[in-house]
Design a protein around this motif. Sequence first.
Motif, short mmCIF file in Angstrom:
data_model
loop_
_atom_site.label_atom_id
_atom_site.label_comp_id
_atom_site.label_asym_id
_atom_site.label_seq_id
_atom_site.Cartn_x
_atom_site.Cartn_y
_atom_site.Cartn_z
N LYS A 14 23.52 4.04 32.50
CA LYS A 14 24.05 3.08 31.52
C LYS A 14 25.57 2.98 31.63
CE LYS A 14 24.79 2.26 26.67
NZ LYS A 14 24.84 2.84 25.34
N LYS A 15 26.24 4.12 31.71
CA LYS A 15 27.70 4.12 31.83
C LYS A 15 28.14 3.36 33.09
CE LYS A 15 28.42 8.39 29.32
NZ LYS A 15 28.72 9.82 29.42
N TYR B 33 18.85 -0.96 28.76
CA TYR B 33 17.83 -0.32 27.93
C TYR B 33 16.96 0.63 28.75
CZ TYR B 33 18.83 -3.85 24.40
OH TYR B 33 19.44 -4.65 23.48
N GLU B 34 16.65 1.77 28.16
CA GLU B 34 15.68 2.72 28.72
C GLU B 34 14.72 3.04 27.57
OE1 GLU B 34 15.57 4.03 31.82
OE2 GLU B 34 17.57 3.67 32.63
N CYS B 35 13.45 2.71 27.72
CA CYS B 35 12.47 2.85 26.64
C CYS B 35 11.29 3.70 27.12
CB CYS B 35 11.95 1.48 26.23
SG CYS B 35 13.25 0.24 25.98
N ILE C 177 17.95 -4.05 32.61
CA ILE C 177 19.39 -4.30 32.57
C ILE C 177 19.59 -5.81 32.54
CG2 ILE C 177 21.61 -3.88 33.69
CD1 ILE C 177 20.18 -1.63 35.32
N ILE C 178 20.46 -6.26 31.66
CA ILE C 178 20.67 -7.70 31.49
C ILE C 178 22.02 -8.12 32.09
CG2 ILE C 178 20.84 -9.58 29.80
CD1 ILE C 178 19.10 -7.84 27.93
N PHE C 179 21.96 -9.25 32.82
CA PHE C 179 23.13 -9.81 33.50
C PHE C 179 23.27 -11.28 33.14
CE2 PHE C 179 21.18 -6.51 36.10
CZ PHE C 179 22.25 -5.67 36.38
N LYS C 180 24.42 -11.87 33.46
CA LYS C 180 24.65 -13.30 33.20
C LYS C 180 23.77 -14.17 34.09
CE LYS C 180 29.52 -12.54 32.14
NZ LYS C 180 30.90 -12.76 32.62
N SER C 181 23.59 -13.74 35.34
CA SER C 181 22.86 -14.53 36.34
C SER C 181 22.49 -13.60 37.50
CB SER C 181 23.76 -15.65 36.87
OG SER C 181 24.88 -15.08 37.55
N ARG C 182 21.74 -14.13 38.43
CA ARG C 182 21.40 -13.32 39.61
C ARG C 182 22.67 -13.00 40.42
NH1 ARG C 182 16.78 -14.41 44.23
NH2 ARG C 182 17.30 -12.57 45.47
N ALA C 183 23.56 -13.95 40.53
CA ALA C 183 24.81 -13.71 41.25
C ALA C 183 25.62 -12.62 40.55
CB ALA C 183 25.62 -15.01 41.36
N HIS C 184 25.64 -12.66 39.23
CA HIS C 184 26.35 -11.61 38.47
C HIS C 184 25.68 -10.26 38.71
CE1 HIS C 184 27.11 -9.49 34.48
NE2 HIS C 184 28.30 -9.54 35.07
#
Length: 124
Positions: free
Chosen positions: A27-28, A39-41, A73-80
Motif C-alpha cells: 500500500k505504501k 484495498y486488501e480484503c 488497486i485503483i488508478f485514473k486509467s490504464r496508462a496511469h
Amino acid sequence: MSYVDGFVIPIRPGQLSAYKKMAGWGKKMWMKHGALDYYECVGDDLKVKKGSGQGFSKLAKLKRGEDVVFSFIIFKSRAHRDAVNKKVMSDPSMKNMEKIMKDMNSILDMKRFAYGGFKTLVEK
C-alpha cells in the motif's frame, strides 16, 4: 472512468499476519507512486448458496486452513496504472526483488494467485 488491478490470493495457513505486513508495505509503495486507492480484503462470508456460482473458496482452490484475499488497486486509467507500476518496479526498495518473491512464495501460493487489469463499467 478509473482502471483497477484486481487480485485473488490464497494465503497459506497461519500466514495472514505476515501477508498483512507485506500488504501494508505494498500500500505504501503504490500510494507513494500515485495509485488513487488500495484495498486488501480477507474472506469472511464465503459460503455460497447452491446454484449461485462457485464462490471465492472454490475459485482460489482453497485448502484446509487457508485464507483468501481479494485485493484491488485503483488508478485514473490504464496508462496511469502502467506509469505507477513502472515507478514502483524502479523504486530502490524493489532492488531486493528476489527476497521479496521468496517471502511471497512462503506466504501465498503463486500457482493459484490470480491477477488482471479491469476497465471500470460503472462508477459512483
